[in-house]
Design a protein around this motif. Structure first.
Motif, short mmCIF file in Angstrom:
data_model
loop_
_atom_site.label_atom_id
_atom_site.label_comp_id
_atom_site.label_asym_id
_atom_site.label_seq_id
_atom_site.Cartn_x
_atom_site.Cartn_y
_atom_site.Cartn_z
N ILE A 226 -39.19 22.51 34.05
CA ILE A 226 -38.77 23.65 33.33
C ILE A 226 -39.15 24.99 34.31
N VAL A 227 -38.16 25.89 34.42
CA VAL A 227 -38.55 26.97 35.36
C VAL A 227 -38.31 28.23 34.25
N VAL A 228 -39.21 28.85 34.34
CA VAL A 228 -39.25 30.10 33.33
C VAL A 228 -39.24 31.43 34.14
N CYS A 229 -38.23 32.52 33.79
CA CYS A 229 -38.20 33.75 34.45
C CYS A 229 -37.46 34.74 33.62
N ASP A 230 -37.30 35.93 33.83
CA ASP A 230 -36.46 36.65 32.98
C ASP A 230 -34.90 36.51 33.19
N GLY A 231 -34.15 37.06 32.35
CA GLY A 231 -32.80 36.84 32.30
C GLY A 231 -31.99 37.44 33.55
N LEU A 232 -32.69 38.61 34.07
CA LEU A 232 -31.94 39.09 35.59
C LEU A 232 -31.93 38.01 36.51
N HIS A 233 -33.09 37.72 36.67
CA HIS A 233 -33.45 36.70 37.96
C HIS A 233 -32.66 35.43 37.71
N GLY A 234 -32.74 34.91 36.35
CA GLY A 234 -32.48 33.67 35.97
C GLY A 234 -30.83 33.52 36.33
N ASN A 235 -30.07 34.55 35.82
CA ASN A 235 -28.85 34.49 35.79
C ASN A 235 -28.20 34.66 37.22
N ILE A 236 -28.99 35.56 38.05
CA ILE A 236 -28.66 35.43 39.53
C ILE A 236 -28.79 34.31 40.08
N ALA A 237 -29.86 33.50 39.97
CA ALA A 237 -30.22 32.18 40.52
C ALA A 237 -29.35 30.97 40.10
N LEU A 238 -28.73 31.16 38.91
CA LEU A 238 -27.73 30.37 38.33
C LEU A 238 -26.44 30.75 39.04
#
Length: 332
Positions: A226-238
């Motif tokens: 599981i990797v936890v982050c905010d939606g901004l950085h998570g969406n960019i990473a995806l």
């Protein structure tokens, strides 16, 4: 016959609508003899793809006609205020009124989350729901959240994301103590902003299997479940990962097509390339729960094929069997 699970499915969502959704429903009904599926969408379009359904499958399939559907281009305000009879909304309302145990849609993610929050509300104590999905890794899959629902979050909200993800992953997979990490710009405790470091301290003092920070390149190296982050950085990473995957595939194809010799080498390497494609196939990991909602909602990738959408339906069945919202509420 006792029906174990009832799924409400948005037949019109995604890039392909009923052309993919209905055949996937056919496959999942075959695998689960006690499953019941409610399809929401344009009845005439849905019926075009029912030719392979036996009498038994048809008896467990219920079509709810809706002419309205939410497109990928629709704004959240349009989805909430103007399309009150959309297939997505009707599927969510079935969960709200206890007529279905879970909703599955490949449609507009923002609209699905907004409608879910409005109709189903959030679990008691949950400040923000999050979008979670699986990404392929060196040895399986890694679940990541948030992937776009919350651009800015507090340390406590990151802590809640980790708690919710633990419940979901330990329920829908065979991993009982998933390894949890926070996405950061380095693994050292001094790295990151105040929010990340505060969330790190909160998670260190829990019973979770929390292993500290992870950098972006570690997501795919099987360093966490599981990797936890905010939606901004998570969406960019995806989206960055998806772009690199397409670049790799296109470059490989171009190199093997360069001349007769490379085409021959491509034919020789085809069995290996085929296995690699299957291993990295997004369909194997499709189906992301919208965690934190007081009802089970599974988001399928908009471009999912028949196999991929069937995988999202499988995730919905497992999530409904475990009643994920109740488990989250109990933990928090």
């Amino acid at each position: 016959m006792t029906v174990a699970i009832r799924l409400a499915v948005d037949a019109m969502g995604g890039d392909f609508g009923p052309r993919v959704v209905v055949p996937a429903v056919h496959d999942i009904l075959l695998r689960h003899p006690q499953l019941e599926v409610q399809l929401y969408g344009d009845q005439a379009e849905i019926k075009k793809y029912l030719t392979d359904f036996s009498d038994d499958l048809t008896s467990r399939l219920h079509i709810h006609h809706s002419l309205e559907s939410i497109t990928m281009a629709d704004s959240i305000s349009v989805a909430l205020r103007q399309k009150k009879q959309s297939s997505m909304r009707l599927a969510l309302e079935a969960v709200k009124h206890k007529q279905a145990d879970a909703c599955v849609s490949a449609g507009n993610t923002g609209a699905l989350m907004a409608l879910g929050r409005m109709l189903l509300k959030t679990c008691d104590g949950i400040e923000r729901p999050a979008i979670m999905s699986a990404l392929p890794t060196a040895n399986g899959a890694c679940y990541m959240l948030d992937l776009g629902a919350n651009v800015g979050v507090s340390a406590h909200q990151l802590y809640q994301f980790a708690q919710m993800a633990h419940v979901v992953v330990s329920s829908i997979t065979d991993i009982q103590q998933p390894r949890i990490r926070l996405l950061n710009i380095g693994e050292e405790e001094v790295k990151g902003n105040d929010t990340i470091r505060e969330a790190h301290q909160l998670l260190k003092n829990t019973s979770l299997n929390y292993l500290g920070f992870i950098e972006g390149n570690g997501i795919f190296a099987d360093q966490a479940d599981i990797v936890v982050c905010d939606g901004l950085h998570g969406n960019i990473a995806l989206k960055t990962a998806e772009g690199v995957a397409h670049l790799f595939a296109d470059s490989l194809k171009a190199e093997f097509s360069r001349n007769a010799f490379t085409k021959l080498m491509g034919l020789i390497a085809w069995p290996v390339l085929k296995r690699l494609k299957q291993r990295l196939n997004p369909a194997q990991h499709n189906g992301g729960p919208l965690v934190g909602l007081a009802g089970t909602v599974i988001k399928s990738h908009g471009g999912a094929d028949r196999e991929g959408f069937a995988r999202a339906l499988e995730v919905a069945i497992r999530a409904a069997e475990h009643d994920i919202p109740a488990l989250i509420q109990g933990r928090l």
